[in-house]
Design a protein around this motif. Structure first.
Motif, PDB file in Angstrom:
ATOM      1  N   ILE A 172       0.849  -1.203   0.000  1.00 51.36           N
ATOM      2  CA  ILE A 172       0.000   0.000   0.000  1.00 51.36           C
ATOM      3  C   ILE A 172       0.880   1.246   0.000  1.00 51.36           C
ATOM      4  O   ILE A 172       0.612   2.220  -0.714  1.00 51.36           O
ATOM      5  N   ALA A 173       1.965   1.211   0.766  1.00 52.69           N
ATOM      6  CA  ALA A 173       2.875   2.365   0.816  1.00 52.69           C
ATOM      7  C   ALA A 173       3.476   2.623  -0.560  1.00 52.69           C
ATOM      8  O   ALA A 173       3.579   3.768  -1.008  1.00 52.69           O
ATOM      9  N   SER A 174       3.884   1.563  -1.245  1.00 49.64           N
ATOM     10  CA  SER A 174       4.492   1.716  -2.558  1.00 49.64           C
ATOM     11  C   SER A 174       3.464   2.215  -3.574  1.00 49.64           C
ATOM     12  O   SER A 174       3.755   3.091  -4.392  1.00 49.64           O
ATOM     13  N   ILE A 175       2.248   1.675  -3.512  1.00 50.67           N
ATOM     14  CA  ILE A 175       1.180   2.131  -4.423  1.00 50.67           C
ATOM     15  C   ILE A 175       0.905   3.617  -4.177  1.00 50.67           C
ATOM     16  O   ILE A 175       0.842   4.425  -5.113  1.00 50.67           O
ATOM     17  N   THR A 194       0.177   0.670  17.898  1.00 52.30           N
ATOM     18  CA  THR A 194       0.276   2.104  17.594  1.00 52.30           C
ATOM     19  C   THR A 194       1.706   2.451  17.189  1.00 52.30           C
ATOM     20  O   THR A 194       1.937   3.270  16.293  1.00 52.30           O
ATOM     21  N   ALA A 195       2.670   1.792  17.816  1.00 50.20           N
ATOM     22  CA  ALA A 195       4.082   2.082  17.513  1.00 50.20           C
ATOM     23  C   ALA A 195       4.481   1.657  16.099  1.00 50.20           C
ATOM     24  O   ALA A 195       5.574   1.987  15.633  1.00 50.20           O
ATOM     25  N   ASP A 196       3.620   0.908  15.400  1.00 49.27           N
ATOM     26  CA  ASP A 196       3.936   0.473  14.032  1.00 49.27           C
ATOM     27  C   ASP A 196       3.455   1.461  12.972  1.00 49.27           C
ATOM     28  O   ASP A 196       3.687   1.237  11.773  1.00 49.27           O
ATOM     29  N   VAL A 197       2.791   2.521  13.388  1.00 52.16           N
ATOM     30  CA  VAL A 197       2.296   3.508  12.421  1.00 52.16           C
ATOM     31  C   VAL A 197       3.483   4.210  11.760  1.00 52.16           C
ATOM     32  O   VAL A 197       4.451   4.584  12.430  1.00 52.16           O
ATOM     33  N   GLN A 198       3.428   4.351  10.444  1.00 55.02           N
ATOM     34  CA  GLN A 198       4.514   4.989   9.681  1.00 55.02           C
ATOM     35  C   GLN A 198       4.003   6.270   9.026  1.00 55.02           C
ATOM     36  O   GLN A 198       2.800   6.469   8.893  1.00 55.02           O
ATOM     37  N   THR A 199       4.928   7.096   8.607  1.00 52.25           N
ATOM     38  CA  THR A 199       4.563   8.273   7.821  1.00 52.25           C
ATOM     39  C   THR A 199       4.713   7.902   6.352  1.00 52.25           C
ATOM     40  O   THR A 199       5.798   7.478   5.928  1.00 52.25           O
TER      41      THR A 199
END
Ligand SMILES: Cc1cc2nc3c(=O)[nH]c(=O)nc-3n(C[C@H](O)[C@H](O)[C@H](O)COP(=O)(O)OP(=O)(O)OC[C@H]3O[C@@H](n4cnc5c(N)ncnc54)[C@H](O)[C@@H]3O)c2cc1C
Length: 319
Positions: A172-175, A194-199
């Motif tokens: 999803i990030a790459s798309i 929650t700590a796995d959330v990325q920007t």
């Protein structure tokens, strides 16, 4: 780095190469990012953006890593026929990014550690202890040769829905990073903590929602978020009520793992989901539940959706 392109290049229409871990970054409790390098990756390439481009990684078996230098199709078939425990375990991952060029090309792969649910598989186990200098074998597209492995095909859709769990975050990030600036839609990413959330980089018109489970039941948050987003007048089915789960669930506009006739499954109901393209991936039971809701209950046109079981809780993936 000890390998050279000439020493490892083989006659296969794809790259099958031993590569070296050139960096390791523990992104968060559930994700390890590795950069894989080899001069042979100079030949890596896909036509157009990477999107959800998948590759295979082969982790060491009891015989270590397979020697793939100069391997041809017959030798590859002989290698593959051996028990996975000996010849090495093969698992599917997404190219999260490509850095560098030529002999300095590096593939970035984000590996989920799958903590807290059953025995650790070979992929997660490797990622847990990986260090710079370790080797792994990669099977990936060779520039200019057909390889496949990209499922995100929105066609003329004017609204996108991307949804997935932690294993689908890299795709999803790459798309999202490749979408045109005027793209519209929503992305829902369910992650363990929650700590796995990325920007993530994404177009302004695509709303990105992170859904940390933080101990809650897997799949509930992403299923609810998708149904709410579609304005579906449906009650969320209990995840446990989802039965007949195909661990290899793969239903896209061009392929059906259940053998369903895609044209016959097309809905005749016209509704406000026209123009939508949905791409949904993750744990097979959760994806099965979402597929039922969208295709069976909401009668979304099968040609507008891709449902992909990326893994199955409690089942080691095929090697
Ligand atoms: C197209 C595609 C792209 C993907 N991209 C990514 C990506 O970028 N990053 C990523 O991390 N993942 C990705 N995945 C998912 C990844 O391939 C799977 O999560 C894979 O199962 C990981 O392998 P593993 O060796 O860690 O676990 P596996 O050995 O496959 O086991 C899977 C799970 O089943 C459980 N299990 C295994 N054996 C048993 C047993 N005997 N009893 C009970 N439970 C058991 C384990 O707890 C484990 O969590 C992708 C999958 C696909 C299809």
């Amino acid at each position: 780095m000890t390998t050279t392109a000439s020493a490892t290049s083989n006659a296969l229409p794809l790259l099958l190469e031993r590569v070296e871990v050139v960096s390791v970054d523990r992104l968060s409790p559930s994700f390890v990012r590795v950069e894989l390098g080899s001069p042979a990756l100079a030949e890596f390439g896909v036509e157009g953006p990477l999107l959800d481009q998948r590759i295979k990684l082969i982790f060491p078996g009891t015989d270590g890593l397979p020697d793939v230098a100069g391997i041809d199709e017959a030798a590859m078939a002989a290698w593959y026929a051996r028990p996975a425990e000996e010849r090495g375990h093969m698992r599917t991952y997404t190219v999260r990014d490509v850095r560098g060029t030529g002999a300095d090309t590096r593939l970035v792969v984000d590996i989920v550690l799958h903590i807290g649910h059953g025995p650790v598989g070979p992929g997660a186990a490797w990622a847990e202890q990986v260090a710079v200098g370790d080797g792994v074998v990669v099977m990936a597209p060779r520039r200019g040769m057909p390889y496949g492995g990209i499922e995100f095909v929105p066609g003329a859709a004017d609204r996108l829905l991307l949804a997935g769990d932690e294993t689908a975050v890299p795709a999803i990030a790459s798309i999202l990073s490749a979408l045109p600036a005027d793209a519209r839609g929503a992305a829902f990413l369910e992650v363990p903590l929650t700590a796995d959330v990325q920007t993530l980089r994404h177009p302004e018109g695509v709303r990105v929602t992170w859904l940390p489970r933080d101990g809650a039941e897997r799949g509930v948050a992403v299923m609810q978020a998708v149904l709410d987003h579609l304005g579906a007048p449906l009650e969320l089915p209990p995840i446990d009520a989802v039965d007949d789960v195909d661990p290899d669930l793969w239903e896209t506009p061009t392929y059906s793992s259940s053998g369903e006739d895609i044209d016959e499954a097309v809905s005749v109901v016209g509704h406000d989901l026209d123009g939508l393209y949905a791409w949904i991936a993750g744990e097979s039971k959760v994806v099965t539940g979402l597929r039922r809701a969208l295709v069976k209950d909401l009668e979304v046109d099968r040609r507008q959706v891709a449902f992909m079981g990326y893994w199955r809780l409690g089942v080691a993936m095929k090697s």
